[in-house]
Design a protein around this motif. Structure first.
Motif, PDB file in Angstrom:
ATOM      1  N   SER A  27       8.320   9.700  46.637  1.00 46.48           N
ATOM      2  CA  SER A  27       7.036  10.296  47.009  1.00 46.48           C
ATOM      3  C   SER A  27       6.307  10.772  45.768  1.00 46.48           C
ATOM      4  O   SER A  27       6.908  11.421  44.915  1.00 46.48           O
ATOM      5  N   PHE A  28       5.050  10.419  45.637  1.00 45.88           N
ATOM      6  CA  PHE A  28       4.177  11.045  44.627  1.00 45.88           C
ATOM      7  C   PHE A  28       2.727  10.672  44.907  1.00 45.88           C
ATOM      8  O   PHE A  28       2.454   9.741  45.669  1.00 45.88           O
ATOM      9  N   ASP A  29       1.816  11.431  44.306  1.00 40.69           N
ATOM     10  CA  ASP A  29       0.383  11.149  44.401  1.00 40.69           C
ATOM     11  C   ASP A  29      -0.122  10.787  43.023  1.00 40.69           C
ATOM     12  O   ASP A  29       0.345  11.333  42.025  1.00 40.69           O
ATOM     13  N   VAL A  30      -1.087   9.892  42.971  1.00 40.03           N
ATOM     14  CA  VAL A  30      -1.745   9.551  41.713  1.00 40.03           C
ATOM     15  C   VAL A  30      -3.237   9.790  41.905  1.00 40.03           C
ATOM     16  O   VAL A  30      -3.883   9.115  42.707  1.00 40.03           O
ATOM     17  N   PRO A  31      -3.803  10.791  41.199  1.00 41.87           N
ATOM     18  CA  PRO A  31      -5.244  11.012  41.323  1.00 41.87           C
ATOM     19  C   PRO A  31      -6.031   9.872  40.683  1.00 41.87           C
ATOM     20  O   PRO A  31      -5.521   9.191  39.789  1.00 41.87           O
ATOM     21  N   ASN A  32      -7.257   9.679  41.130  1.00 43.60           N
ATOM     22  CA  ASN A  32      -8.137   8.692  40.517  1.00 43.60           C
ATOM     23  C   ASN A  32      -8.217   8.929  39.021  1.00 43.60           C
ATOM     24  O   ASN A  32      -8.386  10.053  38.570  1.00 43.60           O
ATOM     25  N   GLY A  33      -8.108   7.859  38.249  1.00 46.71           N
ATOM     26  CA  GLY A  33      -8.257   7.973  36.802  1.00 46.71           C
ATOM     27  C   GLY A  33      -6.993   8.393  36.074  1.00 46.71           C
ATOM     28  O   GLY A  33      -7.011   8.540  34.851  1.00 46.71           O
ATOM     29  N   ASP A  34      -5.891   8.577  36.796  1.00 51.53           N
ATOM     30  CA  ASP A  34      -4.645   8.957  36.119  1.00 51.53           C
ATOM     31  C   ASP A  34      -4.094   7.748  35.345  1.00 51.53           C
ATOM     32  O   ASP A  34      -4.473   6.602  35.592  1.00 51.53           O
ATOM     33  N   TYR A  35      -3.227   8.019  34.390  1.00 49.93           N
ATOM     34  CA  TYR A  35      -2.640   6.980  33.547  1.00 49.93           C
ATOM     35  C   TYR A  35      -1.142   7.285  33.516  1.00 49.93           C
ATOM     36  O   TYR A  35      -0.711   8.251  32.897  1.00 49.93           O
ATOM     37  N   VAL A  36      -0.374   6.475  34.235  1.00 52.36           N
ATOM     38  CA  VAL A  36       1.031   6.781  34.524  1.00 52.36           C
ATOM     39  C   VAL A  36       1.943   5.719  33.925  1.00 52.36           C
ATOM     40  O   VAL A  36       1.704   4.526  34.095  1.00 52.36           O
ATOM     41  N   ALA A  37       2.992   6.164  33.244  1.00 55.27           N
ATOM     42  CA  ALA A  37       4.049   5.250  32.807  1.00 55.27           C
ATOM     43  C   ALA A  37       5.255   5.437  33.727  1.00 55.27           C
ATOM     44  O   ALA A  37       5.638   6.572  34.020  1.00 55.27           O
ATOM     45  N   ILE A  38       5.821   4.331  34.194  1.00 59.08           N
ATOM     46  CA  ILE A  38       7.047   4.384  34.997  1.00 59.08           C
ATOM     47  C   ILE A  38       8.197   3.922  34.123  1.00 59.08           C
ATOM     48  O   ILE A  38       8.152   2.837  33.535  1.00 59.08           O
ATOM     49  N   MET A  39       9.212   4.788  34.015  1.00 54.97           N
ATOM     50  CA  MET A  39      10.373   4.475  33.182  1.00 54.97           C
ATOM     51  C   MET A  39      11.640   4.589  34.016  1.00 54.97           C
ATOM     52  O   MET A  39      11.614   5.089  35.134  1.00 54.97           O
ATOM     53  N   GLY A  40      12.744   4.165  33.423  1.00 56.02           N
ATOM     54  CA  GLY A  40      14.025   4.277  34.125  1.00 56.02           C
ATOM     55  C   GLY A  40      14.924   3.156  33.684  1.00 56.02           C
ATOM     56  O   GLY A  40      14.452   2.111  33.244  1.00 56.02           O
ATOM     57  N   PRO A  41      16.240   3.351  33.830  1.00 58.69           N
ATOM     58  CA  PRO A  41      17.172   2.307  33.409  1.00 58.69           C
ATOM     59  C   PRO A  41      17.016   1.030  34.219  1.00 58.69           C
ATOM     60  O   PRO A  41      16.404   1.044  35.291  1.00 58.69           O
ATOM     61  N   SER A  42      17.563  -0.033  33.707  1.00 58.90           N
ATOM     62  CA  SER A  42      17.563  -1.306  34.415  1.00 58.90           C
ATOM     63  C   SER A  42      18.208  -1.113  35.789  1.00 58.90           C
ATOM     64  O   SER A  42      19.238  -0.458  35.906  1.00 58.90           O
ATOM     65  N   GLY A  43      17.560  -1.645  36.825  1.00 56.05           N
ATOM     66  CA  GLY A  43      18.103  -1.525  38.176  1.00 56.05           C
ATOM     67  C   GLY A  43      17.691  -0.256  38.895  1.00 56.05           C
ATOM     68  O   GLY A  43      18.085  -0.031  40.041  1.00 56.05           O
ATOM     69  N   SER A  44      16.872   0.591  38.262  1.00 53.61           N
ATOM     70  CA  SER A  44      16.500   1.872  38.882  1.00 53.61           C
ATOM     71  C   SER A  44      15.385   1.732  39.912  1.00 53.61           C
ATOM     72  O   SER A  44      15.065   2.697  40.601  1.00 53.61           O
ATOM     73  N   GLY A  45      14.757   0.541  39.966  1.00 59.29           N
ATOM     74  CA  GLY A  45      13.752   0.328  41.013  1.00 59.29           C
ATOM     75  C   GLY A  45      12.321   0.204  40.508  1.00 59.29           C
ATOM     76  O   GLY A  45      11.376   0.148  41.298  1.00 59.29           O
ATOM     77  N   LYS A  46      12.142   0.092  39.194  1.00 61.82           N
ATOM     78  CA  LYS A  46      10.788   0.048  38.618  1.00 61.82           C
ATOM     79  C   LYS A  46       9.994  -1.164  39.122  1.00 61.82           C
ATOM     80  O   LYS A  46       8.853  -1.013  39.558  1.00 61.82           O
ATOM     81  N   SER A  47      10.603  -2.343  39.040  1.00 54.41           N
ATOM     82  CA  SER A  47       9.876  -3.549  39.473  1.00 54.41           C
ATOM     83  C   SER A  47       9.597  -3.497  40.959  1.00 54.41           C
ATOM     84  O   SER A  47       8.518  -3.905  41.410  1.00 54.41           O
ATOM     85  N   THR A  48      10.554  -3.012  41.706  1.00 53.58           N
ATOM     86  CA  THR A  48      10.361  -2.901  43.153  1.00 53.58           C
ATOM     87  C   THR A  48       9.182  -1.992  43.454  1.00 53.58           C
ATOM     88  O   THR A  48       8.306  -2.326  44.271  1.00 53.58           O
ATOM     89  N   LEU A  49       9.113  -0.858  42.773  1.00 52.19           N
ATOM     90  CA  LEU A  49       8.007   0.079  42.989  1.00 52.19           C
ATOM     91  C   LEU A  49       6.679  -0.556  42.576  1.00 52.19           C
ATOM     92  O   LEU A  49       5.676  -0.450  43.296  1.00 52.19           O
ATOM     93  N   LEU A  50       6.678  -1.241  41.429  1.00 55.52           N
ATOM     94  CA  LEU A  50       5.436  -1.868  40.964  1.00 55.52           C
ATOM     95  C   LEU A  50       4.973  -2.951  41.944  1.00 55.52           C
ATOM     96  O   LEU A  50       3.786  -3.087  42.220  1.00 55.52           O
ATOM     97  N   ASN A  51       5.921  -3.714  42.485  1.00 60.41           N
ATOM     98  CA  ASN A  51       5.564  -4.743  43.476  1.00 60.41           C
ATOM     99  C   ASN A  51       4.945  -4.121  44.725  1.00 60.41           C
ATOM    100  O   ASN A  51       4.012  -4.686  45.310  1.00 60.41           O
TER     101      ASN A  51
END
Ligand code: ADP
Ligand code: ADP
Length: 233
Positions: A27-51
């Motif tokens: 769960s999280f909110d991203v306000p308009n105009g925010d600039y967010v980096a998603i990090m985490g170890p391999s297999g942590s779910g980054k690509s899944t979240l981006l998809n």
């Protein structure tokens, strides 16, 4: 104003003998105009979240609002419209079409919408100029450096003037000087008020964002704001 709101988002991949829980209630909110980096170890779910954020895939459960639109309830055609009209995508491997010139590559998203008039070509030329490729309009991708190819991909991502830009390891194949050039373009997109979310495993890249979200084992592990001092360090 909130650009993106996700609640208890889960994604399970069902394989033959097991179920992989790639996201376990994020769960999280991203306000308009925010600039967010998603990090985490391999297999942590980054690509899944981006998809999921890119409307390329649907969550198993949970809610996802993009502006006022309830993405989790949309059908595939509606998702395709949202992707092409409101989201710009930038990938590690550029994904350019080798047979097409710089200007033609920038126009590719319009091709699928049947919009290829003089006005659209002019807009593609302006975007090429904007990313510093005004003298490369008719070059093919093989005639360009990696940094130049990624700039073509950035221009292509902007052709429909998206409010939301998603980048997946956009600087992963680039040296540090070229990475800096690409991140300067991202800074400009952010200054224009576009919402940017990027996946990266490089700390120096992530610290150019305004905020870092860290995933661990499919869950949100840390959500930190980057101070202006640290961004400029
Ligand atoms: P990251 O991008 O952080 O490396 P991923 O989102 O790719 O993480 O993967 C999260 C988990 O989901 C991993 O255990 C991965 O093996 C699994 N996974 C990802 N995509 C698929 C898929 N299409 N089918 C099955 N399992 C997948
Ligand atoms: P950038 O810093 O923008 O990535 P470079 O300094 O790497 O650019 O490249 C300088 C010039 O050399 C570019 O204008 C490009 O036309 C050319 N060039 C670089 N790499 C290649 C390549 N792999 N193939 C063909 N031309 C290249």
């Amino acid at each position: 104003e909130i650009a993106i709101s996700i609640r208890n988002l889960t994604k399970e991949y069902v394989l033959k003998s097991e179920t992989v829980r790639a996201l376990r209630g994020v769960s999280f909110d991203v306000p308009n105009g925010d600039y967010v980096a998603i990090m985490g170890p391999s297999g942590s779910g980054k690509s899944t979240l981006l998809n999921l954020l890119g409307c390329l895939d649907k969550p198993t459960s949970g809610s996802f609002l993009l502006g006022d639109d309830d993405i989790a309830r949309m059908n595939d055609d509606q998702l395709a419209d949202i992707r092409s009209q409101r989201i710009g995508f930038i990938f590690q491997s550029y994904n350019l079409i080798q047979q097409l010139s710089v200007v033609e590559n920038i126009q590719v998203p319009l091709y699928y919408q049947g919009r290829l008039g003089a006005e659209e070509r002019q807009r593609a030329i302006e975007l090429a100029q904007r990313v510093g490729l005004g003298d490369r309009l008719d070059h093919r991708p093989t005639q360009l450096s990696g940094g130049q190819q990624q700039r073509v991909a950035i221009a292509r991502s902007l052709i429909n003037d998206p409010s939301f830009v998603l980048a997946d390891e956009a600087t992963g194949n680039l040296d540090s000087v070229t990475t800096g050039e690409i991140l300067t373009i991202f800074d400009q997109l952010s200054a224009e008020g576009r919402t940017i979310i990027m996946v990266t495993h490089e700390d120096e890249v992530a610290e150019r964002a305004k905020r870092i979200i860290r995933l661990k084992d499919g869950s949100l592990h840390l959500d930190e704001l980057i101070s202006q001092d640290r961004r400029e360090a």
